[in-house]
Write an enzyme that holds these catalytic residues in place. Sequence first.
Site, PDB file in Angstrom:
ATOM      1  N   ASP A 282      77.949 -41.980  15.134  1.00 36.47           N
ATOM      2  CA  ASP A 282      78.885 -42.360  16.199  1.00 36.47           C
ATOM      3  C   ASP A 282      79.883 -41.234  16.446  1.00 36.47           C
ATOM      4  O   ASP A 282      81.100 -41.435  16.440  1.00 36.47           O
ATOM      5  CB  ASP A 282      79.608 -43.657  15.836  1.00 36.47           C
ATOM      6  CG  ASP A 282      80.338 -44.274  17.032  1.00 36.47           C
ATOM      7  OD1 ASP A 282      79.974 -43.941  18.178  1.00 36.47           O
ATOM      8  OD2 ASP A 282      81.261 -45.073  16.824  1.00 36.47           O
TER       9      ASP A 282
ATOM     10  N   GLY B 223      87.957 -50.540  17.801  1.00 37.26           N
ATOM     11  CA  GLY B 223      86.698 -49.954  18.239  1.00 37.26           C
ATOM     12  C   GLY B 223      85.534 -50.746  17.715  1.00 37.26           C
ATOM     13  O   GLY B 223      85.688 -51.829  17.139  1.00 37.26           O
TER      14      GLY B 223
END
EC number: 2.7.11.1
Length: 994
Positions: free
Chosen positions: A828, A713
């Site tokens: 996030d 990611g």
Amino acid sequence: MPPTLLLLLLLLPPSLASPDRDIYALAKLKAALVPSPSATAPPPLADWDPAATSPAHCTFSGVTCDGRSRVVAINLTALPLHSGYLPPEIALLDSLANLTIAACCLPGHVPLELPTLPSLRHLNLSNNNLSGHFPVPDSGGGASPYFPSLELIDAYNNNLSGLLPPFSASHARLRYLHLGGNYFTGAIPDSYGDLAALEYLGLNGNTLSGHVPVSLSRLTRLREMYIGYYNQYDGGVPPEFGDLGALLRLDMSSCNLTGPVPPELGRLQRLDTLFLQWNRLSGEIPPQLGDLSSLASLDLSVNDLAGEIPPSLANLSNLKLLNLFRNHLRGSIPDFVAGFAQLEVLQLWDNNLTGNIPAGLGKNGRLKTLDLATNHLTGPIPADLCAGRRLEMLVLMENGLFGPIPDSLGDCKTLTRVRLAKNFLTGPVPAGLFNLPQANMVELTDNLLTGELPDVIGGDKIGMLLLGNNGIGGRIPPAIGNLPALQTLSLESNNFSGALPPEIGNLKNLSRLNVSGNALTGAIPDELIRCASLAAVDLSRNGFSGEIPESITSLKILCTLNVSRNRLTGELPPEMSNMTSLTTLDVSYNSLSGPVPMQGQFLVFNESSFVGNPGLCGGPVADACPPSMAGGGGGAGSQLRLRWDSKKMLVALVAAFAAVAVAFLGARKGCSAWRSAARRRSGAWKMTAFQKLEFSAEDVVECVKEDNIIGKGGAGIVYHGVTRGAELAIKRLVGRGGGEHDRGFSAEVTTLGRIRHRNIVRLLGFVSNRETNLLLYEYMPNGSLGEMLHGGKGGHLGWEARARVAAEAACGLCYLHHDCAPRIIHRDVKSNNILLDSAFEAHVADFGLAKFLGGATSECMSAIAGSYGYIAPEYAYTLRVDEKSDVYSFGVVLLELITGRRPVGGFGDGVDIVHWVRKVTAELPDNSDTAAVLAVADRRLTPEPVALMVNLYKVAMACVEEASTARPTMREVVHMLSNPNSAQPNSGDLLVTF
């Protein structure tokens, strides 16, 4: 007696005198407490010399002795600890009367031996990370007394769980009991009603259940009782609480109470504070509350109360705060409210109140907050609201008020927020409102205001100036450039004329500009280029002429540009194709000409962006450009259009192929090369552990190999490691070097490593060298919520499980926002950062990592503030994130849970899950929440229980409100997920007043 303590006493030599035994215990305590590596020199407890002899130990910092050199007090408040625990040897301090180890982030358990201290009177372990069950009495034969001398215990704000400790009548000295801010479960023991000396009871912020025991009404000395917040009781407020004659403060807010407000509470003559907000109380406000002659704060907001405000409340002459918002109250606001001489806060919004605002309101001179929004009030705005020059917040939006805005409000220098939108106000806007020194928001939209803007404007702190949908005319004065903090300027749908002044370029922080629907003329000013923060510009429906200035293409974060329905001419600046941030463009209905660029951002715009410009050709426009205009490489229109479509496909295919190839080759080569280099430098690795670990840095490095990759990611690559019987997740951060030599990084990660919460993935430690940082986390065997939800097993995750996961993840985020010091913004939040353990319990992961990534980005992560599809809209024009940004992202996760769909993709160009849900639900003939959630619900599941689905939907839509101030806090989200009736849909900007 606990066996550990018995063993300790047997092991100590008989000749060891009592002071020496104290020194031994202090040495064990020092050894068990590990100071933070960032602590200032000399380190804490440096003067605690284990070799000291009596009475030198009495001079140790934080230690107090009596005349016999026996330790009677230890105070280690705010000791900067890295890790540690309370050792069982602390029970050897048999003269210890006061133990305070507070605000140290101390982990571990409360030792079983602690309750045996015979002299302990004051125990303060608040604001730490203690976990596990609180010790209970030893049930064996010859058991030691359980806290025999205790007078005060404060364990607030830890992670303690299990049942509440069984204090009873034997604790006749106990005056102060504070166990709030933990995870205690079960019911409040009836035996707490036998604590005859108790003056303070704090059990708020746990997960207690059952009925509130009537036995608490026997606490005749009780002065303060806080038993709400997160607790989920059955039933209501015991009427017997009216017998608590000494009570000063009663807080039972946010704990699922039902039934009426007991009229017996009116007998509490000394009561200063009554907080029953955020429950499910029903019926009418009992008139007996008017007998509370000492009451200063009354909060009954967010309940199901009906009826009128009782006349008896006129007797509350000491009232400073009156909150009754979000109920079902009717009738008028009583005139006596204006007579409260001490009144500072009056919030009655979101009821069914009618009539006028009392004319004398504000004359008392103390009013600071007035929020009467979303009622049915009529009449004028009283002129004396700011008579005392203290009014800070004035919110009267969504009523039927008429008449002019009082000039006196323009002289109210203390105002920070003025919200008068959606009324029928007339006349000019007082000039002083544009020059308020403290105001950050002036919202007057959707009224009937006229006149012109003043020539003198200079509110230094005004961040939002919202005047849309009125009848204000004249020119936009050059002084509009004198608002240095302005972020949003909304002047749409008025009668402004003339040019857009070049002074607009002085607004360095301007992020949204909307002057659509006016009669503005002239050229679009080049000075807009100086507004480097612009993200959204709407100049549509005016009379602007000339060309679209090439300079506008230099706005690096511009997302939306609408110049439709003007008189613009010339060609589209070809540089616009390089505006990578531009996602929405509308130049329709002008007189533009020439070819539409066939590259860059123009590949994502469709024909509707350009319609109504007969001179435009090529690209998505139906008319093909002539060969000469196409640069000599043209041909028939169909050929040109085919070439444009083919180019789009080719760009997409090449980009996709390149990304896959680079990722595949890079992963194989990079991982192999990195591990080889790691082996060569194995001695350079350093491991920092936040708890006891049985493996080494080299063990961790050996796990970092391609076969162990379980995720990639924006934050890095994640490996599954199994070493020496330990199973962990290893995250290698990308784009960041520094390792052990980056003290800032080490300090920040150390802060994260201290966090201990049931619903947060535990950071075990980190391994680093000069080039690399590896973060070590506890392993979550069931992967991420995103993988579960959007994979083949998503249909097995039922509604009850989804609601539970939502509540658990919310608790984790709430802890980061509200219970960490300093607070932590996740930055996030997404379904892939919510991990599931072996029992499918949710844990929030990757908190606080965004600030460590530097310039490293990926295809799914923005440079700073999260992942696409989850980013709050205000980030586009403020470049700032706060807790409300996390709330928006969490709302997107809730919509994923509801719909079973990913946040982006499959909705059409430029449409994400939030806008898709809004569009689908807006088109329904039935505007109920039930119809809305059924229209978008995951088709893999049976649509029941509907009530649970509706609650998830309500909370989700509150979280994704456009205005950040309109979103709830995560603490409120936790409450709403736990209390279905409290989740109010479409609350919108009303939440701004919290």
